[in-house]
Design a protein around this motif. Structure first.
Motif, short mmCIF file in Angstrom:
data_model
loop_
_atom_site.label_atom_id
_atom_site.label_comp_id
_atom_site.label_asym_id
_atom_site.label_seq_id
_atom_site.Cartn_x
_atom_site.Cartn_y
_atom_site.Cartn_z
N GLY A 14 92.55 -30.67 1.26
CA GLY A 14 91.41 -31.44 0.79
C GLY A 14 90.20 -31.48 1.71
O GLY A 14 89.27 -32.23 1.45
N PRO B 132 99.32 -44.24 4.66
CA PRO B 132 100.67 -43.73 4.42
C PRO B 132 100.69 -42.44 3.61
O PRO B 132 101.60 -41.61 3.78
N TYR B 133 99.68 -42.22 2.77
CA TYR B 133 99.66 -41.00 1.95
C TYR B 133 99.47 -39.76 2.81
O TYR B 133 100.04 -38.70 2.54
N HIS C 181 87.12 -33.98 -0.05
CA HIS C 181 87.09 -34.99 -1.11
C HIS C 181 87.66 -36.32 -0.58
O HIS C 181 88.35 -36.34 0.43
N GLN D 140 89.59 -38.58 -2.38
CA GLN D 140 90.58 -39.20 -3.27
C GLN D 140 91.65 -39.98 -2.51
O GLN D 140 92.31 -40.84 -3.09
N LEU D 141 91.82 -39.67 -1.23
CA LEU D 141 92.78 -40.45 -0.44
C LEU D 141 92.09 -41.55 0.35
O LEU D 141 92.69 -42.17 1.23
N ASP D 142 90.82 -41.79 0.07
CA ASP D 142 90.05 -42.80 0.80
C ASP D 142 89.48 -43.86 -0.14
O ASP D 142 88.43 -44.43 0.12
N MET D 143 90.19 -44.10 -1.23
CA MET D 143 89.64 -45.02 -2.23
C MET D 143 89.56 -46.45 -1.70
O MET D 143 88.73 -47.24 -2.16
N GLY D 144 90.39 -46.77 -0.72
CA GLY D 144 90.29 -48.10 -0.12
C GLY D 144 88.91 -48.36 0.47
O GLY D 144 88.38 -49.47 0.40
#
Lengths: 451, 451
Positions: B108, B167-168, B413, B415-419
């Motif tokens: 990503g 964690p992801y 991208h 997508q793993l940083d939506m927080g």
């Protein structure tokens, strides 16, 4: 030696392929859940625009894709077709494995292929807002994206437990400007009725559908959008298979078998239907729909009239079903947990024109792990079903010492599903298989439709 | 009207561009942190293979990319170049905005561009295992992927607090077969020393670097890998800019300004260096490095010799620095929180050949939101810095009524940083700006190197 086969933007299909005129027989009517009589097209105008209602039953084999939709498709289409050289090597198989990758869309799955045209036709019909439901969040986020690009408002009824379990998907919808409402909610009669009875209710896809449909039906400026099952959704997804056919030509190959995971059916339809159409030209291609053993609609359900939702508010269709009150176990492939099945895919299966196979989830994640470690991409839990089936076909080819060309659909990436991989890697993943007795019981509650 | 410009696999660059012979002067020596004297190449053999050490100081402008590396690059390269038609329209600007998108890699982000060759050269040198550190997880997951593809073992020391917060990313590393060790750990002297003093220590990138370097230095079959800063990492990333140059040619355009976010510097270097090389041919292109106001290395640091890590174990380099004991605030662009800067990028900035600009994080997320709602793709928090700067250049062009061609790097991208987006959307994002007094104090603790 090519790894991926790309097409130019001018090779995005200009028409969707409509399989209706090529079906093995006439379509069964769609039935009104109140009257148990066939629905007239106008009955659906309260929640769908006429353009989509027409697509739902069009006799035309080819339907033009609006220029405005193709312009948006260009953000990620044509999607790449890969030759899985490294996976083949890891398996030591003589089979050639290809995969069509839809995870390149901004939402990470194939769902925007239909969300974009659905938003467009609604915009054209003067609609201001779309309402929908979402469980795992793939469809909700895709519709939020589509509405954002066309300046529509978007309301997503998200299963309450999923709002907590999938917070990233909820955030993506909000990022694209959608209003996300945990369902059941106080915004609809359907939601209030449930909450009055059970204030702590965690929700279900069936309840969320009821809320979204009610929202659309009770607001003149609002329509409803569905992410799978319906004929027009399968139609829009055929861009996948059409591109894959062209890419296979460039590779100088043609598949012996086409494999895709199958929940509501639109992903499978999108990849497989254009290849099924080739049979008229003498091509001998198998098409395999792969589903979870915990929700074995095609492999253990019956072909019958059934409601589209648990609350018996959605239309009744002729399809493979496990019964409308089927409660699927909480497997990680959330997109494959539907009691029914696309009527088109169902009819093809009933006519023996496609095959179906069910897998337990540990076997699927095992395949996905091998795939990720050889090909790099992390498959979505839904897509892992197709990965597993493709691996088994390749292993069979090895055992039989035969060449075989396998094409499978990698419908999305799994970067937002790492919790599922965690559970698999730590050995904590349960292998649900749906008990046959329960299916038999549920099937006794099917509606009695007498045409 | 094209939205994206794609290249074929045969157009993946065959050589990396090494800017060293084109630098405005000789490179400053790298200094041993113990002796405060220049390091000899052989001193680095304990943790790096000779091929990478040679690349670190090579006088050759072009360095061949091994075939095996190009084969893996084919999994996602050449990456697409986009014309941001919808963003331009949303801004009402006469400027043309292009972006080069590296989020298509399996991890990503752009990081695998260097992880793959680093793993390859180590494999060739007979190394069995690589050790590295990771904070936000982008680099750790990219190296895990690379090791998985070449059959190397991978140990990632992950900042302990990040293991919980991200964690992801941890799961992705494990999915690709890496061993993830929360740092500080009991596995190294460095880790044990910290834990003896503070058993509850949540870790830092500086400590994790110390653990990974010690692991590599004390095991003959293990080397160390770094994801940015070093010359050879910048070198590997030049595939980005080289492809972008070819794609701009196809578009019939050439950028007036090239923009990229800048933490350790390899992302900026990768996009900008091949354009800087064009200046010899008379091209007049501005290059703008964008950094967080909370970690303003280029805009508020000094150009001086400093340690690469907090523990003073890593080599001393001539670079822009905020001081090796600088403690960056917990902004969401984790990949931009480094006290120092690539020596190559630093030297170019010191010579006035590139520009730098710092932004607070709310301004970056505001830009990223506009981008996501017009172009679809969700930018990584790091990349949002480049998005913001590109938007400002386009708005300036509008105000001045001038055409302008802008190229920026969308390095990954989100997508793993939506927080992070959640925090922004709910108005809970703090706008850190680093106090100048603290920088002045930290700079008093720089090492005294006397050559």
């Amino acid at each position: 030696m090519n790894t991926k086969i790309l097409l130019g933007e001018d090779q995005i299909p200009r028409q969707w392929y409509n399989i209706i005129p090529d079906m093995p027989g006439p379509l069964a009517p769609v039935i009104n859940p109140q009257t148990l009589k066939p629905i007239a097209p106008d009955d659906m105008l309260a929640i769908f625009p006429m353009a989509l209602i027409e697509q739902e039953m069009s006799p035309n084999r080819w339907i033009d894709i609006p220029d405005e939709v193709r312009e948006i498709y260009k953000l990620w289409r044509p999607s790449p077709l890969y030759r899985a050289h490294r996976l083949e090597k890891a398996l030591g198989t003589p089979a050639k494995i290809y995969y069509k990758y839809e995870g390149v869309s901004p939402a990470g799955s194939h769902k925007p292929n239909s969300a974009i045209p659905q938003a467009w036709y609604n915009k054209q019909a003067g609609i201001r807002r779309l309402a929908t439901e979402t469980g795992a969040g793939q469809w909700g986020s895709s519709l939020a994206l589509a509405c954002s690009l066309f300046g529509l408002e978007c309301t997503v009824y998200m299963v309450k437990i999923s709002c907590t379990q999938k917070p990233y998907r909820r955030s993506m919808m909000q990022l694209w400007g959608a209003q996300v409402i945990p369902s059941p909610s106080e915004f609809t009669n359907a939601g209030r009725a449930i909450l009055a009875h059970d204030p702590e209710c965690l929700g279900s896809l069936g309840i969320a559908i009821s809320e979204a449909v009610e929202d659309a039906a009770t607001h003149a400026d609002t329509n409803y959008a569905l992410g799978s099952v319906l004929n027009h959704v399968c139609l829009h997804q055929t861009v996948i298979g059409q591109e894959a056919r062209e890419q296979m030509k460039i590779a100088g190959d043609y598949p012996d078998v086409v494999i895709a995971c199958c929940g509501g059916g639109s992903n499978f339809a999108g990849l497989a239907f254009p290849f099924i159409a080739d049979r008229a030209a003498g091509k001998n291609v198998r098409c395999l729909a792969v589903e979870p053993a915990s929700c074995p609609t095609l492999t253990k359900g019956v072909y019958a009239f059934d409601y589209g939702d648990t609350a018996k508010m959605a239309p009744i269709s002729m399809m493979y079903t496990l019964g409308h009150d089927f409660m699927p176990p909480g497997i990680h492939a959330g997109g494959l947990r539907y009691h029914g099945e696309s009527p088109l895919v169902s009819q093809l299966h009933h006519a023996g024109q496609i095959e179906a196979k069910a897998y337990k989830q540990n076997a699927c994640f095992e395949g996905a792990l091998l795939f990720a470690r050889s090909e790099g991409i992390v498959p979505a839990p839904e897509s892992s079903h197709a990965v597993r089936a493709a691996i088994d076909e390749a292993v069979l080819a090895k055992e039989e010492g035969k060449e075989r060309t396998i094409l499978f659909g990698l419908s999305g990436h799994g970067q937002l599903d790492m919790g599922a991989y965690d559970a698999y890697l730590s050995g904590n993943l349960e292998d649900y298989e749906y008990p046959e007795q329960k299916i038999r019981e549920a099937l006794e509650r099917l509606p009695k439709v007498d045409l």
